[in-house]
Design an enzyme around this catalytic site. Sequence first.
Site, PDB file in Angstrom:
ATOM      1  N   LYS A  43       0.927  -1.272  -0.022  1.00  0.00           N
ATOM      2  CA  LYS A  43       0.022   0.111   0.032  1.00  0.00           C
ATOM      3  C   LYS A  43       0.904   1.253  -0.032  1.00  0.00           C
ATOM      4  O   LYS A  43       2.097   1.130   0.342  1.00  0.00           O
ATOM      5  CB  LYS A  43      -1.140  -0.030   1.186  1.00  0.00           C
ATOM      6  CG  LYS A  43      -0.226   0.036   2.633  1.00  0.00           C
ATOM      7  CD  LYS A  43      -1.042  -0.479   3.646  1.00  0.00           C
ATOM      8  CE  LYS A  43      -0.348  -0.690   4.976  1.00  0.00           C
ATOM      9  NZ  LYS A  43      -1.044  -1.133   6.131  1.00  0.00           N
ATOM     10  N   ARG A 140     -10.425  -0.974  14.384  1.00  0.00           N
ATOM     11  CA  ARG A 140     -10.008  -0.028  13.248  1.00  0.00           C
ATOM     12  C   ARG A 140     -11.070  -0.489  11.992  1.00  0.00           C
ATOM     13  O   ARG A 140     -11.967  -0.074  11.805  1.00  0.00           O
ATOM     14  CB  ARG A 140      -8.698   0.122  12.986  1.00  0.00           C
ATOM     15  CG  ARG A 140      -8.127   1.071  11.970  1.00  0.00           C
ATOM     16  CD  ARG A 140      -6.698   1.029  11.853  1.00  0.00           C
ATOM     17  NE  ARG A 140      -6.270  -0.230  11.137  1.00  0.00           N
ATOM     18  CZ  ARG A 140      -4.848  -0.331  10.749  1.00  0.00           C
ATOM     19  NH1 ARG A 140      -4.180   0.561  10.886  1.00  0.00           N
ATOM     20  NH2 ARG A 140      -4.861  -1.444  10.211  1.00  0.00           N
ATOM     21  N   TYR A 256      15.921  30.199   9.530  1.00  0.00           N
ATOM     22  CA  TYR A 256      14.390  30.963   9.925  1.00  0.00           C
ATOM     23  C   TYR A 256      14.200  31.028  11.266  1.00  0.00           C
ATOM     24  O   TYR A 256      14.659  30.069  12.064  1.00  0.00           O
ATOM     25  CB  TYR A 256      13.431  30.277   9.286  1.00  0.00           C
ATOM     26  CG  TYR A 256      13.312  30.721   7.851  1.00  0.00           C
ATOM     27  CD1 TYR A 256      12.987  31.856   7.280  1.00  0.00           C
ATOM     28  CD2 TYR A 256      13.435  29.531   6.968  1.00  0.00           C
ATOM     29  CE1 TYR A 256      12.818  32.160   5.896  1.00  0.00           C
ATOM     30  CE2 TYR A 256      13.083  29.727   5.299  1.00  0.00           C
ATOM     31  CZ  TYR A 256      12.736  31.182   4.935  1.00  0.00           C
ATOM     32  OH  TYR A 256      12.570  31.010   3.674  1.00  0.00           O
TER      33      TYR A 256
HETATM   34  C1  LIG Z   1      -0.144  -1.999   6.838  1.00  0.00           C
HETATM   35  C2  LIG Z   1      -0.820  -3.404   7.222  1.00  0.00           C
HETATM   36  C3  LIG Z   1      -0.129  -4.689   7.076  1.00  0.00           C
HETATM   37  C4  LIG Z   1       1.586  -4.481   7.135  1.00  0.00           C
HETATM   38  O1  LIG Z   1       1.980  -3.753   8.442  1.00  0.00           O
HETATM   39  P1  LIG Z   1       3.470  -3.778   8.928  1.00  0.00           P
HETATM   40  O2  LIG Z   1       3.561  -3.133  10.059  1.00  0.00           O
HETATM   41  O3  LIG Z   1       4.089  -2.521   7.759  1.00  0.00           O
HETATM   42  O4  LIG Z   1       4.287  -5.229   8.407  1.00  0.00           O
HETATM   43  C5  LIG Z   1      -0.635  -5.615   7.429  1.00  0.00           C
HETATM   44  N1  LIG Z   1      -2.037  -5.935   7.472  1.00  0.00           N
HETATM   45  C6  LIG Z   1      -2.794  -4.801   7.498  1.00  0.00           C
HETATM   46  C7  LIG Z   1      -4.054  -5.111   7.901  1.00  0.00           C
HETATM   47  C8  LIG Z   1      -2.299  -3.505   7.243  1.00  0.00           C
HETATM   48  O5  LIG Z   1      -3.118  -2.289   7.269  1.00  0.00           O
END
Ligand SMILES: *Cc1c(COP(=O)(O)O)cnc(C)c1O
Length: 369
Positions: A43, A140, A256
């Site tokens: 992703k 979630r 800055y």
């Molecule tokens: C992003 C995600 C993963 C991968 O998690 P990592 O900690 O990057 O290995 C796996 N399963 C779900 C449902 C996720 O959202």
Amino acid sequence: MDFPEDVPPELAGAVLTIDLDAVAENWRRLCRTLGAPCASVVKADAYGLGLGPVGRALAGAGCDTFFVALPEEGLRLRRILPQPEVRVFVLTGAPEGAEGLYAAHRLIPVLNTLEQAAQWLANAPAGAPHALHVDTGMTRLGLPVEDLAALPAGLDPCLVMSHLACSDEPAHPLNAAQLAAFTAVRARFPGTEASLANSSGVFLGPDYGFDLGRPGLALYGGNPTPGAPNPMCQVVSLQAKILQVRRVDTPRTVGYGATYRAAEGRLLATVAAGYADGLHRVLGNAGSGLLGDRVVPMVGRVSMDLIVFDVSAAPADLARPGQSITLIGRGHDADALGAEAGTVSYEILTSLGRRYARRYLGHQNTGGV
Ligand SMILES: *Cc1c(COP(=O)(O)O)cnc(C)c1O
């Protein structure tokens, strides 16, 4: 007069190097550690590293199952990896009306609610594969365990999965609680492929393996075992070019807001990278880099395109315009930069800017998409 199509990398302010052979080796290591096949979570443009090159390298290594977050990521990945054996799961499910598109492009939705399950069954072509995410403690996405009894008849997931909330803290009691809950869920789907472990979950022990791992970060070199040495290969290196070096003649402030006062005699180097490149402003007066093998601190605020380092400790031949300061690399990885920014390497990688010249090492199959 002609303008160049692509600016040559030597003109770039900073160079991002991604080692695709290291990504492939990390995938093999994760499979070995889990004792089961691993999918690859790609992703967010493969955590900022480039879905095309990373996806092709992982498929080349033998990975045949991928997870993305969004439908557009799934469609892009399908164009990159049209092979029939490659499975593409979309973690956020399928928006209503997209069922035909999913089936046509062989995207597999991960259904998260009773509504999504009913809608998929009502609209998708008969037999179109789908997965089910059950929430065992993350709160979630995912179907609450209590809703399992109400699943519509006809739902026949090819994969049942859940996601760990605290896998990077091996002693956290939620790990064992989620494992127990998922084991019970799994028993309701005999013969169905099951997946629980993300990157850190792979290192929690064989009980967490089930049939399929789902690592993301560890593929890209992030440490899945915080507090212990990183078992993964280094993947990412980010080098920012020194534009200007000056010796402080009399004490003066830097950048800055005049937030840093440089003492007489200090040597300051300004590099061509800033917050517009994903180097968070919070790194000002807090972050560091490496010049040669010397740690050099960021001084003053991070600006949009520029960061100033105190390079007094570095060898004189390196503290010169044209040399580069390592912001991410061996000895100062994305986890280290993340810690300096008060965040995690996940956010450092997914914020990597678009202005870097990108160099891919290894698996040279980077054309297209
Ligand atoms: C992003 C995600 C993963 C991968 O998690 P990592 O900690 O990057 O290995 C796996 N399963 C779900 C449902 C996720 O959202």
